[in-house]
Motif scaffolding. Structure first.
Motif, short mmCIF file in Angstrom:
data_model
loop_
_atom_site.label_atom_id
_atom_site.label_comp_id
_atom_site.label_asym_id
_atom_site.label_seq_id
_atom_site.Cartn_x
_atom_site.Cartn_y
_atom_site.Cartn_z
N GLY A 26 3.37 -14.39 1.15
CA GLY A 26 4.47 -14.60 2.56
C GLY A 26 5.84 -13.54 2.22
N GLN A 27 5.61 -12.51 1.90
CA GLN A 27 6.12 -10.97 1.83
C GLN A 27 5.21 -10.18 3.08
N PHE A 28 6.31 -10.26 4.82
CA PHE A 28 6.17 -9.50 5.56
C PHE A 28 6.99 -8.68 5.83
N LEU A 29 5.64 -7.26 6.22
CA LEU A 29 5.97 -5.93 6.03
C LEU A 29 7.48 -5.61 6.98
N PHE A 30 7.60 -6.47 7.85
CA PHE A 30 8.23 -6.53 8.45
C PHE A 30 9.30 -7.88 8.80
N THR A 40 -2.87 -2.76 2.18
CA THR A 40 -3.37 -3.90 2.63
C THR A 40 -3.03 -5.28 2.54
N SER A 41 -1.88 -5.51 3.70
CA SER A 41 -1.34 -6.27 4.92
C SER A 41 -0.73 -6.13 4.62
N GLY A 58 0.96 -0.67 -0.35
CA GLY A 58 0.21 -0.21 -0.33
C GLY A 58 0.75 1.12 0.10
N TRP A 59 0.20 2.19 -0.50
CA TRP A 59 0.62 3.36 -0.79
C TRP A 59 1.18 4.24 0.93
#
Length: 567
Positions: free
Chosen positions: A290-294, A284-285, A80-81
């Motif tokens: 499978g890609q974690f924001l952190f 988004t999420s 997300g932006w």
């Protein structure tokens, strides 16, 4: 949120940060405009060469702002932006710009030496050795990845699924222009050194050369294959690594900086002309496929927020060219904020496309998406879409090449410095030591290893680049924090970024090693994954060891050992 609103927020935040926070740091650390800088004190005509502020800014900006600030935000847009914009602005101001300024400041105050020397002086010789080994491995990784990217953008031929070979005019034009840039840089270097013209005359000549190279590139595209370009690029890097900086590095970066600035100005004008809508979700999420924001967000967006490679440029090459200490703020802090602006433009560009729209237009790579969006924006002013698209692609490709010889030179310097200590007698070195510290030997060894990795393909080694790059920022922040403490200057502004980036990078590298380890057990490792695993383990171990040594120094109580004298 509209594109104009996003742009206005970025301009206000980044501009305000330079005027307020940048000058605050300058005041806290202390700048002496009358001090003799290393460029004069150590002038050797090769690495230490005094240059005007705009020339050094051009070198710094062109070296750090390759394709990274475009690729990162576009890739990270899956989250997300909002998180992307927040990290670019917060990271760019309080992480990246602070790191770049601190690294250049520490280097200038230590005779233009690299971060490795800063670590030796204020942390210890073992820390320096470990860091330089880390740095050298990192540079090999970067040269390998970027050389393959550049060769791909220069590749004049495309093969269809049916096996038919066709020429790619856009790539051929980029190749011709880039070669002309190099030739023109040599001419400009002679003019800058011996012409004795004022900076406005030099700027006019540089812009005329830039326009001529672009026009000739579009008119006479060069068609050569991928493998041929690999050889040509490494031959060029070899020459650029050992040539005096005034003869190629300074003027080439000076030329390319105008190209990038024109691109940024054009993009900003395009955003205000078209006012593109934002078709991305704000968020988004935390887990996308499978890609974690952190830690993925903070590893993916490096250039544009914080990048360890910047500290190598700030302390490895740019610090040796600074004429006056007052130039450090615009050259380091200012160049970083300019790069953050480019990252925001990249976010606006990818956000302007509806879901699936970019792919439907044949825009599959990050530079293509960026170029397609900017061409759409400027079409609102009546400019030809195809021409703008080609020019933007050209600019992005030119700067990927710019980063190459800078990082290769830093790798060469790191390898040489690994074997040199202050107590080494330069006149009585052993034959072996003379060989390994020879700039030609160090350059060839570095480039041979990078060339072998290049044959694996950048796609195989690129995932590791982000983690290694951010871990390098941790080590630079640790070194600078220790330097500020030992010289009795305030360094609290480095502690938060240092701790946060430790969490990011150690998590990311541990995840990479775990993933590759599982692959080893289940399916076995390919050559590319094997190299990744070896590099990941080495970089993690070296990074942890250097960080531990630095943190021990930071936590030492005053009076435990004799502190270094204030520089």
């Amino acid at each position: 949120m509209s594109g104009i609103l996003m742009m206005v927020i970025a301009i206000v935040v980044l501009g305000g940060a330079y005027l307020l926070y940048g000058r605050y740091l300058q005041k806290k650390w202390g700048i002496d405009p009358d001090a003799k800088t290393p460029a004069y004190e150590m002038e050797d005509g090769v690495d230490y060469v005094p240059a005007d502020t705009n020339v050094v800014f051009g070198h710094q900006f062109a070296s750090i702002a390759g394709a990274g600030p475009i690729n990162g935000p576009i890739q990270a847009a899956i989250f997300g932006w909002l998180p992307v914009l927040l990290w670019i602005l917060i990271g760019g101001v309080f992480f990246g710009a602070v790191q770049d300024f601190a690294a250049m400041y520490a280097s200038v105050k230590n005779k233009g030496r690299t971060i490795g020397h800063i670590i030796e002086t204020y942390i210890g010789k073992l820390g320096k050795k470990l860091f330089l080994l880390f740095c050298w491995l990192f540079c090999i990784l970067v040269v390998a990845a970027f050389a393959d990217v550049v060769a791909g953008t220069f590749n004049g031929f495309a093969v269809s699924e049916a096996g038919e070979v066709s020429r790619v005019a856009a790539n051929g034009a980029v190749a011709t222009t880039s070669v002309l840039f190099i030739l023109e840089a040599v001419i400009l270097g002679m003019l800058l050194k011996y012409g004795k013209l004022n900076k406005w005359a030099n700027t006019a000549v540089a812009i005329l050369m830039l326009v001529a190279a672009v026009a000739l590139g579009l008119k006479f595209p060069m068609y050569l294959g991928l493998n041929t370009w690999h050889v040509i690029i490494f031959a060029y890097i070899l020459i650029a690594c050992v040539a005096p900086v005034w003869s190629l590095l300074q003027p080439r970066d000076y030329l390319n900086s105008y190209l990038l600035i024109f691109m940024i100005v054009g993009a900003v004008v395009g955003v205000f002309a078209a006012n593109p809508s934002c078709n991305l979700e704000a968020f988004t999420s935390f887990n996308v496929d499978g890609q974690f924001l952190f830690p993925i967000l903070f590893v993916t967006i490096a250039c544009g927020a914080v990048s360890g490679f910047h500290s190598l440029v700030s302390s490895g090459t740019a610090s040796k060219q600074i004429k006056s200490e007052k130039s450090m703020l615009p050259v380091s802090f200012g160049a970083m904020l300019m790069e953050s602006m480019l990252a925001v433009i990249a976010l606006i560009a990818v956000a302007s496309f509806a879901q699936g729209e970019a792919a439907a237009q044949g825009l599959t790579t990050q530079p293509q998406i960026f170029a397609g969006a900017i061409a759409n924006f400027l079409s609102a002013l009546g400019l030809p879409h195809s021409l703008v698209f080609t020019l933007i692609n050209l600019a992005v490709s030119a700067f990927a090449l710019t980063s190459l010889d800078s990082v290769a030179r830093v790798g060469r310097l790191s390898f040489q410095e690994f074997f040199l200590d202050d107590d080494v007698d330069m006149e009585r070195m052993s034959p072996v030591l003379k060989i390994v510290t020879n700039k030609y030997f160090a350059t060839v060894l570095t480039l041979v290893l990078a060339y072998l990795l290049t044959k694996v393909g950048y796609a195989e080694i690129w995932p590791l680049f982000g983690s290694a790059n951010q871990l390098l920022s941790v080590l630079a922040l640790v070194a600078c924090a220790v330097f500020l403490k030992k010289t009795k200057r305030q360094g609290f502004m480095l502690w938060g970024p240092m701790v946060f980036m430790m969490a990011v990078t150690f998590t990311a590298l541990a995840m990479t090693i775990t993933k590759l380890g599982k692959a080893l057990v289940t399916t076995g490792l390919s050559l590319g994954n094997t190299l990744q695993l070896v590099f990941a383990v080495l970089l993690l171990i070296l990074g942890i060891l250097v960080a531990i040594q630095g943190i021990k120094k930071l936590l030492e109580k005053p009076g435990r050992e004799e502190e270094k004298a204030t520089v």
